[in-house]
Design a protein around this motif. Sequence first.
Motif, PDB file in Angstrom:
ATOM      1  N   CYS A 252       0.853  -1.185   0.000  1.00 45.74           N
ATOM      2  CA  CYS A 252       0.000   0.000   0.000  1.00 45.74           C
ATOM      3  C   CYS A 252       0.894   1.242   0.000  1.00 45.74           C
ATOM      4  O   CYS A 252       1.880   1.303   0.738  1.00 45.74           O
ATOM      5  CB  CYS A 252      -0.893  -0.003   1.241  1.00 45.74           C
TER       6      CYS A 252
ATOM      7  N   SER B 265       0.750   5.350   0.614  1.00 46.93           N
ATOM      8  CA  SER B 265      -0.121   6.402   1.133  1.00 46.93           C
ATOM      9  C   SER B 265       0.647   7.710   1.309  1.00 46.93           C
ATOM     10  O   SER B 265       1.850   7.718   1.552  1.00 46.93           O
ATOM     11  CB  SER B 265      -0.769   5.994   2.456  1.00 46.93           C
TER      12      SER B 265
ATOM     13  N   SER C 129       0.071  11.312   3.481  1.00 43.81           N
ATOM     14  CA  SER C 129      -0.751  11.882   4.542  1.00 43.81           C
ATOM     15  C   SER C 129      -0.068  13.105   5.126  1.00 43.81           C
ATOM     16  O   SER C 129       1.002  13.514   4.681  1.00 43.81           O
ATOM     17  CB  SER C 129      -0.996  10.831   5.631  1.00 43.81           C
TER      18      SER C 129
ATOM     19  N   PRO D 196      -7.335   7.014  -4.344  1.00 42.15           N
ATOM     20  CA  PRO D 196      -8.389   7.900  -3.858  1.00 42.15           C
ATOM     21  C   PRO D 196      -8.005   8.605  -2.557  1.00 42.15           C
ATOM     22  O   PRO D 196      -7.174   8.122  -1.790  1.00 42.15           O
ATOM     23  CB  PRO D 196      -9.577   6.965  -3.644  1.00 42.15           C
TER      24      PRO D 196
ATOM     25  N   ILE E  11      -9.112   9.142   0.902  1.00 37.99           N
ATOM     26  CA  ILE E  11     -10.039   8.444   1.782  1.00 37.99           C
ATOM     27  C   ILE E  11     -10.052   9.112   3.157  1.00 37.99           C
ATOM     28  O   ILE E  11      -9.128   9.835   3.516  1.00 37.99           O
ATOM     29  CB  ILE E  11      -9.669   6.948   1.936  1.00 37.99           C
ATOM     30  N   THR E  12     -11.102   8.860   3.907  1.00 38.18           N
ATOM     31  CA  THR E  12     -11.189   9.350   5.282  1.00 38.18           C
ATOM     32  C   THR E  12     -10.995   8.169   6.219  1.00 38.18           C
ATOM     33  O   THR E  12     -11.726   7.182   6.153  1.00 38.18           O
ATOM     34  CB  THR E  12     -12.558  10.017   5.539  1.00 38.18           C
ATOM     35  N   LYS E  13      -9.978   8.268   7.067  1.00 39.56           N
ATOM     36  CA  LYS E  13      -9.684   7.206   8.026  1.00 39.56           C
ATOM     37  C   LYS E  13     -10.671   7.264   9.196  1.00 39.56           C
ATOM     38  O   LYS E  13     -11.440   8.209   9.326  1.00 39.56           O
ATOM     39  CB  LYS E  13      -8.250   7.346   8.556  1.00 39.56           C
TER      40      LYS E  13
ATOM     41  N   ARG F  21      -7.949  12.743   6.418  1.00 41.95           N
ATOM     42  CA  ARG F  21      -7.978  12.325   5.017  1.00 41.95           C
ATOM     43  C   ARG F  21      -6.559  12.046   4.526  1.00 41.95           C
ATOM     44  O   ARG F  21      -5.638  12.809   4.828  1.00 41.95           O
ATOM     45  CB  ARG F  21      -8.638  13.399   4.167  1.00 41.95           C
TER      46      ARG F  21
ATOM     47  N   TYR G 156      -4.319  10.076   0.985  1.00 41.74           N
ATOM     48  CA  TYR G 156      -4.345   9.381  -0.304  1.00 41.74           C
ATOM     49  C   TYR G 156      -3.825   7.975  -0.065  1.00 41.74           C
ATOM     50  O   TYR G 156      -2.831   7.788   0.635  1.00 41.74           O
ATOM     51  CB  TYR G 156      -3.447  10.088  -1.325  1.00 41.74           C
ATOM     52  N   GLN G 157      -4.513   6.993  -0.671  1.00 43.27           N
ATOM     53  CA  GLN G 157      -4.113   5.610  -0.444  1.00 43.27           C
ATOM     54  C   GLN G 157      -4.306   4.789  -1.715  1.00 43.27           C
ATOM     55  O   GLN G 157      -5.390   4.772  -2.295  1.00 43.27           O
ATOM     56  CB  GLN G 157      -4.934   5.006   0.689  1.00 43.27           C
TER      57      GLN G 157
ATOM     58  N   LYS H 113      -3.909   0.915  -3.106  1.00 41.89           N
ATOM     59  CA  LYS H 113      -3.768  -0.481  -2.700  1.00 41.89           C
ATOM     60  C   LYS H 113      -3.313  -1.301  -3.906  1.00 41.89           C
ATOM     61  O   LYS H 113      -4.030  -1.394  -4.895  1.00 41.89           O
ATOM     62  CB  LYS H 113      -5.095  -1.010  -2.171  1.00 41.89           C
TER      63      LYS H 113
END
Length: 174
Positions: A44, A46, A48, A80, A82-84, A89, A91-92, A94
Motif C-alpha cells: 500500500c 499512502s 498523509s 483515492p 479516503i477518510t480514516k 484524510r 491518499y491511499q 492499494k
Amino acid sequence: MKLFRKKEMPVKLDFAACGKILIDSLRFSFSITSDGKASNKGLCVSFSGEAINSGEVTLTDLEYLENKGGKLTAKKISMPLITKKDGKRIYQAKLQNLRISDASKRIEDGQTIEDALSSIISKDMQFKVTPHYKGDGEPEVMLNVYPYENALTGSCTKWLKCTSDRNWFEHNLK
C-alpha cells in the motif's frame, strides 16, 4: 553438534530512490526495494499529513512503472482520497497483486557487475505522482509504503516538503 536454523527475514521495504521535495505540477518519482523475504500479498502506498488532510496539497496521476523484460510500462494506479476512522484524510493506493521480491535473491552467483546491477534495478518498484500546491510555505507530507504481510515493521516512511516554486532547485541547491 547443534544445528542452528537460520532465522527467516520478514517482508520489509526500503526506498531505493526518493526525491526530497514535491514541486507543484512537476512529476515526483520514488522507488521501493525489498529488504526482506518475498511476498505475493502486495503493498500500500499512502500520502498523509496536515497539508493533505486540509486539501492544501493534492496529488494526481499515480503511476507504477512495470518492468517486463527490461522495458518499462507505465500503469495508472487508483489513489483515492479516503477518510480514516480518526477523521483524517489521506491518499491511499492499494496494490494487492504486486509481487515483492526476495532481497536475498537480488544478485545471483556468477553474475557480472553489469548483470547484477540490472537485476537489482529490475526488481525495484518505481512510482510517479503529480503534486499540486499553490501556497507560499513548504508544508510537509508523509509518504508511507507498507507491505500487507508486515505492515507494522516492514514499512518505509519519508517526510517530504512541498513547494510552489518551480525553480526550487536553482534557489536552494548550491
